[in-house]
Design a protein around this motif. Structure first.
Motif, PDB file in Angstrom:
ATOM      1  N   UNK A  31       0.836  -1.195   0.000  1.00 51.47           N
ATOM      2  CA  UNK A  31       0.000   0.000   0.000  1.00 51.47           C
ATOM      3  C   UNK A  31       0.864   1.234   0.000  1.00 51.47           C
ATOM      4  N   UNK A  32       0.453   2.236   0.763  1.00 50.23           N
ATOM      5  CA  UNK A  32       1.263   3.449   0.851  1.00 50.23           C
ATOM      6  C   UNK A  32       1.002   4.139   2.176  1.00 50.23           C
ATOM      7  N   UNK A  33       1.988   4.892   2.627  1.00 54.81           N
ATOM      8  CA  UNK A  33       1.842   5.670   3.849  1.00 54.81           C
ATOM      9  C   UNK A  33       2.656   5.139   5.001  1.00 54.81           C
ATOM     10  N   UNK A  34       2.960   5.999   5.967  1.00 57.07           N
ATOM     11  CA  UNK A  34       3.803   5.610   7.106  1.00 57.07           C
ATOM     12  C   UNK A  34       3.205   4.518   7.979  1.00 57.07           C
TER      13      UNK A  34
ATOM     14  N   UNK B 289       0.332  14.235   0.174  1.00 56.94           N
ATOM     15  CA  UNK B 289       0.898  14.534  -1.141  1.00 56.94           C
ATOM     16  C   UNK B 289       2.072  13.610  -1.469  1.00 56.94           C
ATOM     17  N   UNK B 290       2.793  13.162  -0.434  1.00 57.86           N
ATOM     18  CA  UNK B 290       3.940  12.276  -0.656  1.00 57.86           C
ATOM     19  C   UNK B 290       3.526  10.825  -0.846  1.00 57.86           C
ATOM     20  N   UNK B 291       2.305  10.486  -0.418  1.00 62.02           N
ATOM     21  CA  UNK B 291       1.832   9.097  -0.509  1.00 62.02           C
ATOM     22  C   UNK B 291       0.461   9.049  -1.181  1.00 62.02           C
ATOM     23  N   UNK B 292       0.379   9.451  -2.441  1.00 60.72           N
ATOM     24  CA  UNK B 292      -0.925   9.448  -3.119  1.00 60.72           C
ATOM     25  C   UNK B 292      -1.317   8.055  -3.578  1.00 60.72           C
ATOM     26  N   UNK B 293      -2.583   7.900  -3.899  1.00 65.63           N
ATOM     27  CA  UNK B 293      -3.024   6.683  -4.586  1.00 65.63           C
ATOM     28  C   UNK B 293      -2.467   6.724  -6.006  1.00 65.63           C
TER      29      UNK B 293
END
Length: 489
Positions: A172-175, A379-383
């Motif tokens: 996925x994405x994100x911290x 903004x750094x981890x968009x879909x």
């Protein structure tokens, strides 16, 4: 609590707890409602009281000193008879009263399951802090047993010390991927891969918020050290594009991504795993706010969030919001927004403030800084724009109604331009979850470039006909629900 409440707070996570404690400190009578069996929400989820010593989960939490302080203040409020704590109560509707001077929150008491009873809580002011839930994007095989959301994996760890598998793949994405991976690895799970769709260099375009929030990158560095110690491979610009198996998941296919998010030809590989966790950020829980008429606004992560002023007031007089309903930003931000919202409630009620001018200004400054960080994170981890290229026409998008990607694409070709019209044509979103799982994905497939706004639901959570029939005999808001102080320990 023998007298009517001055404020109903829905949601006992970090924002709701902080709001209730601040309002209590200002002399208000508060009713605090939550669907869980203990306060803390998803962030401060713990094992049941009787199992906490046998299942240690302290290392999975941050801010426990703050949590315990909030719990102590809530317990004191109950002892003083000014807090009505309603746990295992699912709020399914919030409406303005006919006289226009207050609100009624309709809930079902599920503490005596399987029997549900109707409860109505009334107050002149309402604060909604209902948090968020995992945002999911479908991919081939995501409906196999063993494929969970990232939040689901974390809930199992925090709520029972349970790992979903022995070889786990995350994507996925994100911290949020990092603490889940670190928690699993620390418990002996082999985390076979962490696939982050974004590139770390994206943060270089937004250095200001990162530098102004050193605690955030220090926390991230701690997770990175844990992953390095356990030799967990972290792959940027990579995604889980399929899960495979028969009775349950046995492997995933991962691929490197082009800048638009489409898989790079020739990079796909298979990784064996017996459990998978995938997360693409979170979607705010707005089910109570939308029917009240609260205005929404777009956020940087592609969600619509409730619009609030500098004091957390919504556009509906008497209704306030704090935490993830205002945009995904984490627990620390939620606590500060809860305090800020409660200070606005006190001011609007004519009560004395709890925070002095200097402390209130500091809270406002902290909220602004952390909101800026949240925007930079989004903004750094968009879909990935081209994520839908992972889907085949037979990939199930709506699992409740078994609607495929091909059916959604056909509906779009027939003129459907948002998830509501797709629902009318295909039944996507009409199942048990009411679109919470598939809604964002259906929206992305049909209305690219516009923020996702959830459909208005007059009933926010499934309610039995028996509970609805009991509405005329619902217990008054002043009735105590019998919960004990140990639920706030």
């Amino acid at each position: 609590m023998s007298e009517p409440a001055d404020l109903v707070v829905v949601g006992a996570g970090p924002a709701g707890m902080a709001a209730a404690v601040t309002a209590l400190a200002g002399g208000l009578r508060v009713a605090l409602v939550d669907s869980g069996t203990a306060v803390g929400g998803q962030y401060w989820r713990h094992p049941p009281e009787h199992a906490r010593t046998a299942v240690p989960t302290e290392d999975l939490h941050h801010g426990l000193r703050r949590y315990h302080a909030l719990c102590a203040a809530l317990s004191a409020g109950r002892a003083a008879g000014r807090l009505d704590l309603r746990l295992a109560h699912h709020a399914w509707s919030a409406v303005r009263e006919d006289d226009g001077f207050g609100f009624a929150v309709h809930a079902v008491d599920r503490s005596g399951a399987p029997r549900e009873t109707a409860v109505v809580l009334r107050a002149p002011r309402l604060l909604v802090a209902t948090g968020a839930y995992d945002r999911q994007l479908p991919f081939p095989g995501w409906d196999l047993p063993g494929v969970l959301t990232i939040g689901g994996l974390q809930a199992l760890l925090k709520g029972g010390g349970v790992a979903a598998g022995s070889r786990v793949a995350l994507g996925g994405t994100g911290p949020f991927l990092l603490p889940v991976a670190a928690g699993l690895a620390a418990r002996g799970v082999e985390v076979v891969t962490v696939c982050e769709a974004a590139h770390p260099g994206a943060w270089l375009r937004h250095p200001g918020p990162l530098l102004r929030n050193p605690g955030k990158w220090a926390e991230g560095a701690g997770y990175a050290a844990t992953l390095a110690r356990h030799r967990v491979p972290v792959r940027p610009r990579t995604a889980i594009v399929a899960a495979e198996g028969r009775e349950r998941v046995t492997s995933v296919r991962i691929a490197s991504l082009a800048p638009d998010g489409s898989p790079r030809p020739g990079t796909e590989r298979r990784v064996e795993a017996d459990a998978v966790g995938v997360g693409w950020g979170f979607a705010p829980q707005l089910d109570l706010l939308v029917p009240l008429g609260c205005s929404l606004t777009d956020s940087a992560d592609g969600n619509a969030v409730v619009a609030v002023d500098g004091g957390q007031r919504t556009t509906v007089p008497g209704v306030y919001a704090a935490g993830e309903t205002c945009g995904i930003g984490g627990a620390a931000l939620a606590v500060h927004e809860g305090r800020l919202a409660a200070e606005s409630v006190l001011a609007d009620s004519g009560a004395a403030p709890v925070l002095g001018n200097k402390r209130l200004a500091a809270v406002r400054s902290t909220v602004a800084a952390q909101r800026a960080f949240a925007r930079a994170m989004a903004l750094a981890h968009p879909i990935p724009p081209a994520w839908s290229s992972w889907l085949t026409d037979t990939t199930v998008v709506c699992r409740c109604e078994e609607v495929t990607a091909g059916a959604v694409r056909a509906a779009r070709a027939d003129g459907a331009h948002d998830h509501r019209q797709v629902k009318q044509l295909t039944r996507a979103g009409m199942g048990w979850c009411q679109g919470r799982m598939c809604g964002p994905a259906v929206h992305c497939l049909t209305a690219r470039g516009r923020a996702y706004e959830p459909a208005e639901r007059l009933v926010a959570t499934p309610v039995t006909l028996g509970a609805l029939a009991d509405l005329d005999e619902a217990p008054p808001a002043s009735a105590d629900n019998g919960e004990t102080d140990k639920e706030c320990s």
